[in-house]
Enzyme design. Sequence first.
Site, PDB file in Angstrom:
ATOM      1  N   CYS A 184      70.384  10.200  18.816  1.00 53.02           N
ATOM      2  CA  CYS A 184      69.668   9.290  20.033  1.00 53.02           C
ATOM      3  C   CYS A 184      69.468   7.999  19.934  1.00 53.02           C
ATOM      4  O   CYS A 184      69.882   7.548  20.998  1.00 53.02           O
ATOM      5  CB  CYS A 184      68.344   9.240  18.548  1.00 53.02           C
ATOM      6  SG  CYS A 184      67.689  11.008  18.875  1.00 53.02           S
TER       7      CYS A 184
HETATM    8  N1  LIG Z   1      67.946  15.883  17.361  1.00 49.08           N
HETATM    9  C1  LIG Z   1      67.305  15.250  16.674  1.00 49.08           C
HETATM   10  O1  LIG Z   1      66.744  14.379  15.936  1.00 49.08           O
HETATM   11  C2  LIG Z   1      66.205  15.151  18.104  1.00 49.08           C
HETATM   12  C3  LIG Z   1      65.621  13.700  17.834  1.00 49.08           C
HETATM   13  C4  LIG Z   1      64.311  13.447  19.225  1.00 49.08           C
HETATM   14  C5  LIG Z   1      64.609  13.825  20.421  1.00 49.08           C
HETATM   15  N2  LIG Z   1      65.776  14.720  20.390  1.00 49.08           N
HETATM   16  C6  LIG Z   1      66.253  15.060  21.942  1.00 49.08           C
HETATM   17  O2  LIG Z   1      65.662  16.855  21.836  1.00 49.08           O
HETATM   18  C7  LIG Z   1      66.297  17.031  23.221  1.00 49.08           C
HETATM   19  C8  LIG Z   1      66.758  18.052  22.165  1.00 49.08           C
HETATM   20  O3  LIG Z   1      67.780  17.539  21.065  1.00 49.08           O
HETATM   21  P1  LIG Z   1      67.994  18.614  19.930  1.00 49.08           P
HETATM   22  O4  LIG Z   1      69.183  18.077  19.370  1.00 49.08           O
HETATM   23  O5  LIG Z   1      67.835  19.505  20.103  1.00 49.08           O
HETATM   24  O6  LIG Z   1      69.145  19.305  21.175  1.00 49.08           O
HETATM   25  P2  LIG Z   1      70.355  20.947  19.983  1.00 49.08           P
HETATM   26  O7  LIG Z   1      71.839  20.383  21.052  1.00 49.08           O
HETATM   27  O8  LIG Z   1      70.536  20.462  18.800  1.00 49.08           O
HETATM   28  O9  LIG Z   1      69.933  22.602  21.939  1.00 49.08           O
HETATM   29  C9  LIG Z   1      69.611  21.829  22.834  1.00 49.08           C
HETATM   30  C10 LIG Z   1      69.615  23.893  22.730  1.00 49.08           C
HETATM   31  O10 LIG Z   1      69.328  23.606  24.085  1.00 49.08           O
HETATM   32  C11 LIG Z   1      69.314  24.956  24.961  1.00 49.08           C
HETATM   33  N3  LIG Z   1      69.918  24.074  25.842  1.00 49.08           N
HETATM   34  C12 LIG Z   1      70.401  24.355  26.301  1.00 49.08           C
HETATM   35  N4  LIG Z   1      70.594  23.814  27.929  1.00 49.08           N
HETATM   36  C13 LIG Z   1      69.538  24.936  28.210  1.00 49.08           C
HETATM   37  C14 LIG Z   1      68.763  25.656  29.272  1.00 49.08           C
HETATM   38  N5  LIG Z   1      69.189  25.377  30.706  1.00 49.08           N
HETATM   39  N6  LIG Z   1      67.711  26.394  29.322  1.00 49.08           N
HETATM   40  C15 LIG Z   1      67.335  26.397  28.031  1.00 49.08           C
HETATM   41  N7  LIG Z   1      68.342  26.433  26.867  1.00 49.08           N
HETATM   42  C16 LIG Z   1      69.348  25.429  27.406  1.00 49.08           C
HETATM   43  C17 LIG Z   1      71.420  25.167  23.859  1.00 49.08           C
HETATM   44  O11 LIG Z   1      71.779  26.172  23.697  1.00 49.08           O
HETATM   45  C18 LIG Z   1      70.657  24.765  22.618  1.00 49.08           C
HETATM   46  O12 LIG Z   1      70.505  25.646  21.494  1.00 49.08           O
HETATM   47  C19 LIG Z   1      67.255  16.186  23.518  1.00 49.08           C
HETATM   48  O13 LIG Z   1      66.575  15.527  25.037  1.00 49.08           O
HETATM   49  C20 LIG Z   1      67.159  14.733  22.361  1.00 49.08           C
HETATM   50  O14 LIG Z   1      67.567  13.468  22.881  1.00 49.08           O
HETATM   51  C21 LIG Z   1      66.440  14.996  19.451  1.00 49.08           C
END
Ligand SMILES: NC(=O)c1ccc[n+]([C@@H]2O[C@H](COP(=O)([O-])OP(=O)(O)OC[C@H]3O[C@@H](n4cnc5c(N)ncnc54)[C@H](O)[C@@H]3O)[C@@H](O)[C@H]2O)c1
Length: 419
Positions: free
Chosen positions: A260
């Site tokens: 982030c």
């Molecule tokens: N992790 C955090 O602390 C956090 C906090 C706030 C915002 N975010 C935002 O949230 C979003 C997701 O982050 P995350 O940490 O959960 O990511 P992550 O990598 O933990 O998980 C993402 C999941 O999405 C899946 N994926 C990828 N492409 C896909 C598709 N086309 N269709 C369906 N599934 C798909 C992946 O296989 C994975 O399991 C990002 O934009 C991130 O910036 C994350």
Amino acid sequence: MANDVVVLGLGYVGLPLAREATRAGLSVLGYDIDRTVVEALNSGQSHIDDVTDSDVEAMVKAGFRATADEADIASAAAAVICVPTPLSADGGPDLRAVEGAVGAVARQLQPGMLVVLESTTYPGTTDEVVRPILEKSGLAAGVDFHLAFSPERIDPGNKEFGAHNTPKVVGGHTPECTEAAAAFYGRFVETVVRTKGTREAETAKLLENTYRHINIALVNEMAKFCHQLGIDLWDVIRAASTKPFGFQPFYPGPGVGGHCIPIDPNYLSHNVRAKLGYPFRFVELAQEINATMPAYVARRAQNILNDAGMAINGAKVLLLGVTYKRDISDQRESPATSLAQRLLRLGANLTYHDPHVPSWTIGDVDVPRAEAVEAAVADADLVILVQNHSCYDAEALAASAKQFFDTRGATAGANVHRL
Ligand SMILES: NC(=O)c1ccc[n+]([C@@H]2O[C@H](COP(=O)([O-])OP(=O)(O)OC[C@H]3O[C@@H](n4cnc5c(N)ncnc54)[C@H](O)[C@@H]3O)[C@@H](O)[C@H]2O)c1
């Protein structure tokens, strides 16, 4: 509709959201392109720090099901997209996962459906990228289906604030879309905050992260000159924090990590440059300063050993805690990686200890893992506290170390080197 919601992307954001919605009694489907994740979840196994196996078992028992079959998306009244938004090779936004997930929703879109993007992204994405893909279905946003953006605010490892009690910002393509999204989240989130539209909701998230990024850069820059001036910055921050208004403490460290703080502000600065042709100077400066911290810590490590009459080349250096955040196993963008690369290049004989990281590879080097922290601390020529996991008694460890470099302000002892 057979399901209240389908959550697309079952990672750090999507899985806790799916758990919260399931707990609130919604019928929840999870969709992910990673079949190993889907299979593990359906058999009751979690791959995320904040969600335990027993949480997943309880979810499955309550009706949650994961799928990699796109056709299942059509069975849900709402689709919430939580897929990754990393940076591309040139440092700009990489929206391929968002486009992929939205494409899947578009092919299954039903009249009346609510589609929400939660992935962090630049202002305009929902309207300029997501909406056109969805409208290829022949259905119109705000007329045939609802479209909104609602930024994810999850704080991994935070025991106090989770999905249900962190206020949820929602901004719709139309006021009706905002209301549909607010009604949906209102079923399992205590407070919903409406914005004027999708762009305001997108920008709110980026303001939050940019604010942190800039303030961390401020104290990181101060840490460098305070050290040279013989001023204890940690004591300065403690004193300033007693002001009951107008000040929020931020702390220096070995660099910013996670996906982030080091990434999201770039979405904003890239967007300002691409659309308006000028830089977002605060973000670019913060990026520059924060990126120097691992090199600064490596140089300080070198100087500490030098003052003790030792070269870093061949010295036994132990890193304590290598994840980007306290008490979690996520290593993405961890500054420990960049620090380790530098120490290895300088010839340090490197080991690490981290209860959350069973093995650690830097480039093609498998860094040896210390099993017993006390023995490893006593044996090392220099110990660097990179991440202060709560299992560490930093004062006690510092007392038994030959040289202890605390990058987290976890110690007060006189014989400790602090950032
Ligand atoms: N992790 C955090 O602390 C956090 C906090 C706030 C915002 N975010 C935002 O949230 C979003 C997701 O982050 P995350 O940490 O959960 O990511 P992550 O990598 O933990 O998980 C993402 C999941 O999405 C899946 N994926 C990828 N492409 C896909 C598709 N086309 N269709 C369906 N599934 C798909 C992946 O296989 C994975 O399991 C990002 O934009 C991130 O910036 C994350």
